[in-house]
Structures are given as structure tokens and as C-alpha cells.
Design an enzyme around this catalytic site. Structure first.
Site, PDB file in Angstrom:
ATOM      1  N   TYR A 291       0.840  -1.206   0.000  1.00 12.34           N
ATOM      2  CA  TYR A 291       0.000   0.000   0.000  1.00 12.34           C
ATOM      3  C   TYR A 291       0.873   1.253   0.000  1.00 12.34           C
ATOM      4  CZ  TYR A 291      -3.070   3.672   1.783  1.00 12.34           C
ATOM      5  OH  TYR A 291      -3.746   4.855   1.961  1.00 12.34           O
TER       6      TYR A 291
ATOM      7  N   LYS B  83       1.541   4.128  -2.925  1.00 11.30           N
ATOM      8  CA  LYS B  83       1.254   5.536  -2.667  1.00 11.30           C
ATOM      9  C   LYS B  83       2.500   6.400  -2.871  1.00 11.30           C
ATOM     10  CE  LYS B  83      -3.141   5.542  -1.666  1.00 11.30           C
ATOM     11  NZ  LYS B  83      -4.113   6.152  -2.602  1.00 11.30           N
TER      12      LYS B  83
END
Length: 251
Positions: A162, A166
Site C-alpha cells: 500500500y 502511494k
């Protein structure tokens, strides 16, 4: 009145942003996978429901951008702004070995980096494009690594890929800002901290103890920073990641 394209329109952050821009008098093109969720959201807008134009599409499909462009042209809608906010949490699972499977790693990168790139370029390159500003919705974990002391089970509750995705979105923001500047298009990112509404009280207490402001973000914290970066008030800002995390990343 602007036309704002918003992906991930039916999620927690998406719903807040959509209602904010509709209330501001903008037309919002809300993009989501579920037509039922889009219809429900439209019904919640009451007398402003005509300000929402819903497009149901799976952004992971190869022809998603073509579908969106066709729908926009059919409705004679010319976006001024794009907010890349779509997520697919199904990619955040772990394999039985406790590692991230290649398919899930690639899926997370697809949704967080490739899709924002494709949609931004599709709207920027459209003949007679009016696109002037793009905001990518990032995360504090694209800026700093997680504090694993926050989590009971860090590998599951804070998946490694994740934050990596990002971080990629943050650099994509810089790349697009440079490459689209000649067209008068600004590209920025908002890196949000943890938002209330999806965690229990014990997690909120642990998070608050690790954050300078002593709390998680709430819904009222979300729209203002995005609106700023879309507005003429930030006309000299591009390629920037605005960190909205209550100070989490300064410790």
C-alpha cells in the site's frame, strides 16, 4: 461552475468530496464500480441531484478510459478538474506465507499509479480539453514508513505494498506536473493521514497517542485541502504533495 471528475466516488473519502463539490455548485462526474451505489448517492443529494453525473466502470479494465471519454462526450461534459481517488482494497490481502502475492502487488500499483496516469493523460489529450487541475489522493504512508507499534498485526493491518504504491503516486504527481505544465495543467497530491470511520476505539487511542494533534482526521478535514489545490488560489502550486495528517509524518 466547474466540471469535476472524481474516481472512487462512493468510498469514504469520495463521498465527502463529492458532496462538497456538489454543494459548491460544481457538476461532479462520479466514477464507481457499482451503479446501485452511485444511484443511492444521487438520491442523497436531494434537490442537487442533477449536479451528479454517475459513470459505472471498472477502472482496472483496459478500456476504462475509453468508456469514460465516450460517456463524457455523450453528455457534453468537459472536465475542468480530475480527482484520482479510486481504491480496490481486495489487493491488500496477504498470501498464506505472509508475503504479498505478485498479482496483488501489481493490482495495487495498477489502481494507485497506472490508472491515475492513464485517466489524467486521457483527459489531458482529449481534443478541446479544458482540464486545468489534477489532484491525486495519496497517503501519509507514501511519505513515511508506518510505525508498526500502532498495529496489533502489522503485516495484515498495514500491508507493505500500500505504502509503496502511494509513494509511486507521489512521484507520478511530479512527473505529470512537469509533462503537462505546457498545457496549463497543474498536478498535485494530497497525502491524508488516518481517517475516522473505519477503525475501533482502541485503534483511535493508539493512533492519537502517536500523532502531534492527538487525533485522527475526520470528514470535515478532507475537502478543504483538495478544494484548495483545485482552485485558482493555488495557481502557482504544481508537483506538490500536501501532507494532511495532523503532524503524523513530522515525528
Amino acid at each position: 461552475m466547474r466540471t469535476v471528475v472524481l474516481t472512487g466516488a462512493t468510498g469514504l473519502i469520495g463521498r465527502v468530496l463529492l458532496k462538497h463539490f456538489v454543494a459548491s455548485g460544481d457538476v461532479v462526474v462520479g466514477i464507481g464500480r457499482s451503479p446501485d451505489s452511485l444511484d443511492k448517492l444521487k438520491s442523497e443529494l436531494n434537490d442537487r441531484s442533477e449536479h451528479l453525473y454517475g459513470i459505472s466502470v471498472d477502472l482496472s479494465s483496459e478500456n476504462a478510459c475509453d468508456q469514460i471519454k465516450e460517456r463524457l462526450l455523450a453528455a457534453d461534459l468537459w472536465p475542468d478538474c480530475l480527482i484520482n481517488n479510486a481504491r480496490d482494497t481486495s489487493y491488500l490481502r496477504l498470501s498464506p506465507s505472509g508475503t504479498v502475492a505478485r498479482t496483488d502487488f501489481m493490482g495495487e500499483l495498477l489502481m494507485d499509479v497506472v490508472v491515475p496516469y492513464e485517466l489524467s493523460m486521457a483527459l489531458a489529450q482529449q481534443p478541446n480539453s479544458k482540464l486545468g487541475s489534477v489532484v491525486n489522493i495519496g497517503s501519509q504512508y507514501g511519505v513515511v514508513a508506518p510505525n508498526l507499534n500502532l498495529y496489533s498485526d502489522p503485516s495484515i493491518e498495514s500491508p507493505l505494498h500500500y505504502g509503496v504504491a502511494k509513494a509511486g503516486l507521489g512521484h507520478l504527481t511530479k512527473e505529470l506536473a512537469v509533462r503537462l505544465a505546457g498545457q496549463g495543467i497543474r498536478v498535485n497530491c494530497v497525502a491524508f493521514g488516518g481517517v475516522e470511520g473505519r477503525v475501533g476505539d482502541n485503534f483511535k487511542k493508539r493512533y492519537s497517542a502517536l500523532c502531534p494533534m492527538g487525533r485522527m482526521l475526520n470528514e470535515s478535514d478532507l475537502a478543504g485541502p483538495v478544494d484548495l489545490l483545485l482552485s485558482p488560489a493555488s495557481s502557482a502550486i504544481t508537483g506538490h504533495t500536501l501532507i494532511v495528517d495532523g503532524g503524523w509524518s513530522i515525528w
